[in-house]
Design an enzyme around this catalytic site. Sequence first.
Site, PDB file in Angstrom:
ATOM      1  N   TRP A  35       0.660  -1.027  -0.037  1.00  0.00           N
ATOM      2  CA  TRP A  35      -0.217   0.086  -0.044  1.00  0.00           C
ATOM      3  C   TRP A  35       0.583   1.385   0.174  1.00  0.00           C
ATOM      4  CZ3 TRP A  35      -5.029   2.042   0.152  1.00  0.00           C
ATOM      5  CH2 TRP A  35      -5.093   3.265   0.486  1.00  0.00           C
ATOM      6  N   ASN A  37       0.001   5.729   0.154  1.00  0.00           N
ATOM      7  CA  ASN A  37      -0.715   7.076   0.020  1.00  0.00           C
ATOM      8  C   ASN A  37       0.057   8.085  -0.187  1.00  0.00           C
ATOM      9  OD1 ASN A  37      -1.301   6.103   2.825  1.00  0.00           O
ATOM     10  ND2 ASN A  37      -1.816   8.363   3.125  1.00  0.00           N
ATOM     11  N   ASP A  38       0.098   9.295   0.512  1.00  0.00           N
ATOM     12  CA  ASP A  38       0.547  10.352   0.390  1.00  0.00           C
ATOM     13  C   ASP A  38       2.046  10.379  -0.132  1.00  0.00           C
ATOM     14  OD1 ASP A  38      -1.606  10.956   1.782  1.00  0.00           O
ATOM     15  OD2 ASP A  38      -0.862  12.070   3.054  1.00  0.00           O
ATOM     16  N   GLN A  54       3.963   7.502   2.153  1.00  0.00           N
ATOM     17  CA  GLN A  54       3.042   6.663   3.020  1.00  0.00           C
ATOM     18  C   GLN A  54       2.907   5.279   2.499  1.00  0.00           C
ATOM     19  OE1 GLN A  54       1.159   8.304   6.156  1.00  0.00           O
ATOM     20  NE2 GLN A  54       3.060   8.704   6.138  1.00  0.00           N
ATOM     21  N   TRP A  62      -4.775   0.457   3.664  1.00  0.00           N
ATOM     22  CA  TRP A  62      -3.973   1.384   4.596  1.00  0.00           C
ATOM     23  C   TRP A  62      -3.675   0.707   5.904  1.00  0.00           C
ATOM     24  CZ3 TRP A  62      -4.396   3.828   9.249  1.00  0.00           C
ATOM     25  CH2 TRP A  62      -3.712   4.982   9.703  1.00  0.00           C
ATOM     26  N   PHE A  94       3.148   9.219  10.055  1.00  0.00           N
ATOM     27  CA  PHE A  94       2.190  10.110   9.045  1.00  0.00           C
ATOM     28  C   PHE A  94       3.246  11.185   8.308  1.00  0.00           C
ATOM     29  CE2 PHE A  94      -2.419   9.671  10.630  1.00  0.00           C
ATOM     30  CZ  PHE A  94      -2.288   8.356  10.652  1.00  0.00           C
ATOM     31  N   SER A  95       2.352  11.815   7.507  1.00  0.00           N
ATOM     32  CA  SER A  95       2.981  12.627   6.527  1.00  0.00           C
ATOM     33  C   SER A  95       3.651  13.658   7.142  1.00  0.00           C
ATOM     34  CB  SER A  95       1.932  13.123   5.462  1.00  0.00           C
ATOM     35  OG  SER A  95       1.387  11.956   4.642  1.00  0.00           O
ATOM     36  N   ARG A 168      -1.442  17.943  12.113  1.00  0.00           N
ATOM     37  CA  ARG A 168      -0.744  17.007  11.247  1.00  0.00           C
ATOM     38  C   ARG A 168      -0.065  17.616  10.062  1.00  0.00           C
ATOM     39  NH1 ARG A 168      -5.634  14.166  10.784  1.00  0.00           N
ATOM     40  NH2 ARG A 168      -6.284  14.110   8.848  1.00  0.00           N
ATOM     41  N   GLU A 220      -5.684  18.934   5.047  1.00  0.00           N
ATOM     42  CA  GLU A 220      -4.351  17.963   5.410  1.00  0.00           C
ATOM     43  C   GLU A 220      -3.475  18.455   4.173  1.00  0.00           C
ATOM     44  OE1 GLU A 220      -6.574  13.929   6.379  1.00  0.00           O
ATOM     45  OE2 GLU A 220      -6.474  14.214   4.197  1.00  0.00           O
ATOM     46  N   TRP A 302      -9.657   9.016  -1.468  1.00  0.00           N
ATOM     47  CA  TRP A 302     -10.048   8.213  -0.371  1.00  0.00           C
ATOM     48  C   TRP A 302     -11.303   7.647  -0.397  1.00  0.00           C
ATOM     49  CZ3 TRP A 302      -6.561   6.186   2.657  1.00  0.00           C
ATOM     50  CH2 TRP A 302      -5.334   6.828   2.913  1.00  0.00           C
TER      51      TRP A 302
HETATM   52  C1  FRU Z   1      -3.810  12.323   3.824  1.00  0.00           C
HETATM   53  C2  FRU Z   1      -3.340  11.590   5.106  1.00  0.00           C
HETATM   54  C3  FRU Z   1      -2.539  12.726   5.852  1.00  0.00           C
HETATM   55  C4  FRU Z   1      -1.872  11.586   7.010  1.00  0.00           C
HETATM   56  C5  FRU Z   1      -1.677  10.336   6.151  1.00  0.00           C
HETATM   57  C6  FRU Z   1      -1.987   9.202   6.835  1.00  0.00           C
HETATM   58  O1  FRU Z   1      -4.025  11.454   2.602  1.00  0.00           O
HETATM   59  O2  FRU Z   1      -4.652  11.315   5.565  1.00  0.00           O
HETATM   60  O3  FRU Z   1      -3.323  13.786   6.529  1.00  0.00           O
HETATM   61  O4  FRU Z   1      -0.864  12.157   7.245  1.00  0.00           O
HETATM   62  O5  FRU Z   1      -2.695  10.512   5.009  1.00  0.00           O
HETATM   63  O6  FRU Z   1      -1.589   7.970   6.180  1.00  0.00           O
END
Ligand code: FRU
Length: 487
Positions: A35, A37-38, A54, A62, A94-95, A168, A220, A302
């Site tokens: 997986w 993400n960001d 991420q 996730w 996290f990010s 965050r 975010e 998302w």
């Molecule tokens: C955005 C987010 C961030 C967070 C991360 C967690 O996609 O929700 O705000 O740090 O992903 O994986």
Amino acid sequence: MLCVLGILKVKGQDTSGIYHEQYRPQIHFSPKAHWTNDPNGMVYFKGIYHLFFQYYPNGTTWGPMHWGHAESRDMIRWKEMPIALYPDSLGYIFSGSAVVDSNNNSGFGKDGKIPLVAIFTHHDPKGEKAGTNNFQNESLAYSLDNGTTWTKYYSNPVLKNPGIRDFRDPKVMWYKPGKKWVMTLATQDHITFFSSPNLKDWQKESEFGKTLGAHGGVWECPDLFPLKLNGKTYWVLIVNLNPGGPNGGSATQYFIGQFNGNKFIPTDDKIRWVDYGPDEYAGITWSNTGNRRIFLGWMSNWQYANQVPTVKWRNAMTIPRLLKLKVANGDTLLASEPVKEMDNIAAKPYAVKLTGNTHLPKQFVLKISLEHIKTYSLEFTNNEGEKLIVGYDKTTNRYFIDRSKSGKTDFNPAFAKIAYAPRLTAESASELKLVVDASSIEFFADDGLTVMTSTFFPKATFDHMVIKTEDKSVIKNAEVIPLKSIW
Ligand code: FRU
């Protein structure tokens, strides 16, 4: 040798197929497996573009977040590196961002080695479960070997949560006029700016945005940077939003204004989007790239990111995009275009047929120049009866991407939709650039004033295209540039 191959097979690691599975992006970064993400910690240092991301290395949905790591000399051809940051007693990673601490303000440098410093959110899942409001805090890690290995700061976290659930995604930059570091932080429904002399001690400067911009969801992954237009400096504040995007789910908005080291003052109260499509999110820019401002987003949403029908990995990044300011209809806007480094994988271009079918390679750039914009559509088809249609509707002055019949769409009810985006210039001439990969299209109209990113999951490659428009004489040039796989 035979024996080695045998072992690999028994373990199910048929390496010949890696990066060439069904739907696998061939010109975009995606992790070998599992997986993502960001994009995180993007920093350019000693000729290398670093991309952290991420990452959940134990599954394709996730999970407890790590920072994966990849390196590239051109932001196009990537090499995945060992995981950079693992979860610890303070929580998941996290990010966040990374900076080159050239003057060693942090004191992490040793023996003349310049430290790379990562500033990220520690997300404590136990605190979250217990219903506390301070389970997200900002922490540091540094690298003295050009980003390969990372040491977490012993005194983490460096910025403690004052009791805001969503606290965050720190984006840090060096603010030259004030000789200080500035952190832009997403704090639920607004941005909070902090500053620091050493990346370790942070003081609050100001807040922005509680009553400005789009608020359909949580704010975010912000970013703040200057850009020049006709000799004048403007500041751009990027704020990602989930949900509440123009086509549903997560999306990236931005503000234009001025920043004085303490406060961000927007020029107006308009809502603007970096990318109107459903599948660009958490986009921010690289640090330390001089006068070039390069943006990269996560190519998903998302709404369904955990359900897209890939098997070995899940989700990918967009093409890196050069950001510029442009004036259109009297408004100052952010425009994006694919970075010129894409030329590194370009093969020989050929002309699009204005009547009948144009055969398409597996991944490509398609460019069209229209002398006068008219209603038009481009239909991408395969032998399975699936299609993807993109185009422009003059009566509503909107661009669109229709993926409703583009293949597998039933994994989430939000997926099979038509995405729309406004045309933002009144000019008669129009340029369109498409970047098409195995399961994605990125649409850059009018020199990147309107951008849309969309994923799709067909049974077979869309290997044919037809152009439909009432008057083909307005098409001045149309060509396909095949792209070589980066893997
Ligand atoms: C955005 C987010 C961030 C967070 C991360 C967690 O996609 O929700 O705000 O740090 O992903 O994986």
